[in-house]
Write an enzyme that holds these catalytic residues in place. Structure first.
Site, PDB file in Angstrom:
ATOM      1  N   ASP A 120       0.885  -1.154   0.000  1.00 40.23           N
ATOM      2  CA  ASP A 120       0.000   0.000   0.000  1.00 40.23           C
ATOM      3  C   ASP A 120       0.928   1.211   0.000  1.00 40.23           C
ATOM      4  O   ASP A 120       2.116   1.113   0.330  1.00 40.23           O
ATOM      5  CB  ASP A 120      -0.955   0.010   1.200  1.00 40.23           C
ATOM      6  CG  ASP A 120      -2.169   0.904   0.903  1.00 40.23           C
ATOM      7  OD1 ASP A 120      -2.048   1.783   0.017  1.00 40.23           O
ATOM      8  OD2 ASP A 120      -3.219   0.742   1.552  1.00 40.23           O
ATOM      9  N   TRP A 121       0.394   2.363  -0.356  1.00 45.77           N
ATOM     10  CA  TRP A 121       1.257   3.530  -0.625  1.00 45.77           C
ATOM     11  C   TRP A 121       1.939   4.007   0.661  1.00 45.77           C
ATOM     12  O   TRP A 121       1.297   4.492   1.582  1.00 45.77           O
ATOM     13  CB  TRP A 121       0.427   4.639  -1.268  1.00 45.77           C
ATOM     14  CG  TRP A 121       0.394   4.569  -2.775  1.00 45.77           C
ATOM     15  CD1 TRP A 121       0.580   5.633  -3.603  1.00 45.77           C
ATOM     16  CD2 TRP A 121       0.190   3.444  -3.634  1.00 45.77           C
ATOM     17  NE1 TRP A 121       0.524   5.225  -4.928  1.00 45.77           N
ATOM     18  CE2 TRP A 121       0.286   3.890  -4.973  1.00 45.77           C
ATOM     19  CE3 TRP A 121      -0.028   2.077  -3.424  1.00 45.77           C
ATOM     20  CZ2 TRP A 121       0.161   3.047  -6.072  1.00 45.77           C
ATOM     21  CZ3 TRP A 121      -0.174   1.230  -4.511  1.00 45.77           C
ATOM     22  CH2 TRP A 121      -0.077   1.721  -5.811  1.00 45.77           C
TER      23      TRP A 121
END
Ligand code: BGC
Length: 736
Positions: A263-264
């Protein structure tokens, strides 16, 4: 002479070209593993490492020297997100990126129809392909644990079986476009509060029986080419580099050959990222760590620090060989797949699909006559009403905006009000009734209007109307249905809890349309004759809603989650704060395997609207369940049949649900669990026989001591029903 020279030179060149062999990695007739190995053999160490990190907000590196393209990604999961700048979160200012918004995934789950899931995947895949994406960041299949989770609207409900059945066709059809699914958020991202660091503690049974099956189905049956790690920790390690989740379960137990994408900003440590299963590191900030820098993707955990560690011998080369192979495999399946179709964008077919999925997912929660002897309030009979008042902020609010990363820039969004005006013309008057601020990421903005006067005006107009349609619920603002925060209350916000019973008192012809991705408290439920759960329906919201309220489509959606009466009736809220939201460091899943209806059933706490519930404008009667045999052997199967008849006067669809309970087991088990369902269409008076096949696999629980799935001999009960609480037929059999 000159001519002759040119001719012989070109002949020579042509022969030379014809004889230069195409490198194996470019030859699509070769098996993908041959191409991967060939590409790897031509790459430098630096090039291999580069494949493992972002180069911009939504792209990761290719191998420019070899003509191996970059990977372009986009959110997901309800439409293809607008283009974002290379290196900041501002929009890129494109004018060709307004997409079709499909209904939110809770709505898709509420269709209980895998065909709708296939339609969804096909259509969103075409949009992603047209926009030249290689990965679509979705679908999400985290299990709905608490109604406060701000991101439940992006997931597929509370039941692992339903979520598994629904996630698979989405992925399969999406990937037919040569666009990879990136299934998220693996795993246990069940709350947004403290999502970046909360450490989830749970039993192996809860992990395997409840929280993993949909991901496993996504990988093994859906064949997902990529998966996104979650922000949270699981048993002490961040999910984006988690030995248990990524190495031991995903890659070893399930045989996943695709890419794990963070995930970012979900990576936190180079060593863990190297050894614990991460393949591509993406980031929220330029340097992947804390805050923006001009061009610092090279500082990512899997960039320079990784390269240095490989060069110094701290990390074995086999780690980067494996990661680069996974990324190349993904590139060959997507960006370098010459056979992928071209896709299409905002086509009539896409809007039609969005509308169809929307109408099929809308759930009729309640539908009663206002007075005895009268018909139920829905579908609306326009001949009975001259003045129809529509009240509520959600009747006009753009609900594709907000919500976080799933926000969409759309070409059009038909609001509920517009849909109703198209149907009923100038019979319709609108008033806002209550107000909410605009969506702002991570912040609550107060509305800048006098809410008291909105309220008074709504009551005044309701007194004069023949029918009131209230369109309220939650929205995509912070602390509602939105990423990066959980809801702060189970009841409805913005004063709706005060307004709804007052509207009902003034005008009993009240239809309530709840727009939300979550269950809400309804203290006023007895005062409102008709309640419709309308989710977030995307571009065609107003049309889909009008189709159902007006009766052009007979509702057939069923709840993919339970609506508890009060918050503490939900298992995650039945214990102390450590169970939810945790103490900011850890959260303990004390309800264990008893999530959703498993809790309500086993603890005998009836839900307000149970899992699987949903009414129709017609009625269905169920006959007796018949078993092919009263006993099942370890390698055998039995079938159960049940006749279902449309006993009303409209064509309709019914979701026939099969639950199984283990009468006696050595480990505690839920009273019953969903094991099969079938959605059937019936004309008035028509009867169909639904057949389910049961095998010992359907009877198993996860024995954590033995680390295996076990079916214990003994008696089992079958429950066939129209919801988890509305059981119409029962039978039992013995596992030998
Ligand atoms: C979200 C992901 C999303 C990513 C990229 C993160 O904040 O959790 O679901 O795909 O951002 O926008």
């Amino acid at each position: 002479m000159k001519k002759l020279f040119i001719l012989s030179f070109s002949l020579f060149a042509a022969v030379a070209v014809a004889q230069t062999p195409v490198p194996l990695y470019l030859d699509e007739s070769q098996p993908i593993e041959v191409r991967v190995q060939d590409a790897l053999s031509r790459m430098t160490l630096e090039e291999k490492v580069k494949l493992c990190t972002a180069q911009s907000k939504f792209s990761s590196h290719g191998v420019p020297r070899l003509g191996i393209p970059e990977i372009w990604m986009s959110d997901g999961p309800h439409g293809v997100r607008e283009e974002i700048q290379w290196d900041s979160w501002s929009n890129a200012g494109f004018t060709n990126d307004s997409c079709t918004a499909f209904p939110a995934l809770t709505c898709l789950a509420a269709t209980w129809n895998p065909e709708m899931s296939a339609l969804y995947g096909k259509n969103i895949g075409e949009e992603a392909r047209y926009r030249r994406k290689d990965i679509l960041l979705g679908p999400g299949c985290n299990i709905y644990r608490t109604p406060l989770n701000g991101r439940n609207f992006e997931y597929l409900g509370e039941d692992p079986y339903l979520a598994s059945v629904m996630v698979v066709p989405y992925i399969q059809e999406l990937q037919k476009n040569g666009v990879a699914a990136c299934v998220k958020h693996y795993a246990l991202n069940n709350q947004e509060k403290w999502r970046g660091h909360i450490d989830v503690q749970l039993s192996d049974r809860a992990l395997y029986e409840i929280y993993l099956p949909a991901f496993k189905a996504a990988v093994q049956e859906g064949g997902a080419w990529s998966i996104m790690g979650a922000y949270n920790k699981v048993r002490g390690e961040h999910a984006c580099h988690n030995d248990l989740l990524l190495n031991r379960i995903l890659k070893e137990e399930w045989g996943f050959d695709g890419c794990v994408v963070t995930d970012w900003g979900g990576a936190h440590d180079t060593r863990e990222a190297v050894f614990n299963g991460l393949d591509i590191e993406m980031g929220s900030y330029t340097n992947g760590l804390t805050s923006g820098r001009n061009f610092a993707y090279s500082d990512y955990f899997l960039a320079r620090p990784y390269l240095q560690g490989l060069q110094s011998g701290e990390y074995p080369l086999s780690t980067v060989e494996d990661k680069a192979a996974r990324v190349l495999r993904l590139i060959f399946r997507t960006a370098m797949n010459r056979n992928r179709p071209w896709g299409s964008f905002t086509s009539e077919a896409h809007y039609e699909a969005a509308r169809q999925i929307g109408t099929e997912g809308i759930v009729l929660l309640k539908n009663e006559p206002v007075k005895r002897q009268q018909p139920a309030l829905l579908p609306i009979d326009p001949s009975r009403y001259e003045k129809i008042l529509v009240v509520g902020d959600n009747a006009t609010r753009r609900l594709t905006e907000g919500g976080g990363s799933s926000e969409l820039k759309v070409k059009h969004e038909i609001s509920p009000l517009q849909g109703l005006v198209e149907l009923y013309g100038d019979k319709i008057t609108y008033t806002q009734g209550y107000a909410a601020g605009r969506p702002r990421y991570g912040k609550v903005e107060q509305p800048r209007v006098d809410t008291d006067s909105l309220y008074r005006k709504a009551l005044e107009l309701a007194a004069d109307a023949d029918l009131v349609i209230f369109v309220g619920g939650l929205n995509k603002n912070h602390e509602q249905d939105c990423e990066a925060g959980d809801r702060v209350q189970y009841s409805l916000p913005f004063g709706q809890d005060r307004l709804i019973p007052e509207l009902a008192a003034i005008n009993p012809n009240l239809v309530l349309v709840l727009v939300s991705g979550n269950a809400v408290e309804m203290k006023w439920v007895d005062e409102v004759p008709a309640i419709v759960q309308a989710w977030y329906l995307g571009s065609e919201a107003g049309h889909a809603l009008a189709d159902v309220l007006g009766g052009a489509v007979n509702p057939s959606g069923k709840l993919p989650m339970s609506f508890p009466v009060k918050l503490t009736d939900n298992g995650a809220h039945a214990f102390d704060a450590l169970c939810y939201p945790g103490d900011s460091i850890r959260v303990e899943y004390k309800e264990d395997i008893l999530v959703g209806y498993r809790w309500h059933d086993t603890k005998k706490i009836p839900a307000l609207f149970p899992f699987g519930h949903g009414l129709s404008y017609t009625t269905f009667s169920y006959g007796k369940a018949t078993l092919s045999s009263s006993s099942l052997t370890a390698d055998g199967s039995i079938t159960v049949t049940v006749p279902v008849r449309n006993s009303g006067d409209r064509p309709g669809k019914e979701v026939v649900q099969l639950y199984i309970g283990d009468n006696k087991s050595s480990l505690p088990r839920p009273k019953k669990e969903l094991k099969a369902f079938d959605k059937i269409a019936l004309n008035p008076g028509e009867e169909k026989t639904v057949t389910f096949t049961i095998t010992p696999d359907d009877l198993k629980y996860f024995d954590d001591a033995r680390h295996e799935w076990v079916a214990e001999p003994g008696k089992f009960t079958l429950y066939i029903g129209a919801s988890s609480a509305d059981i119409r037929a029962q039978a039992s059999f013995t596992l030998k």
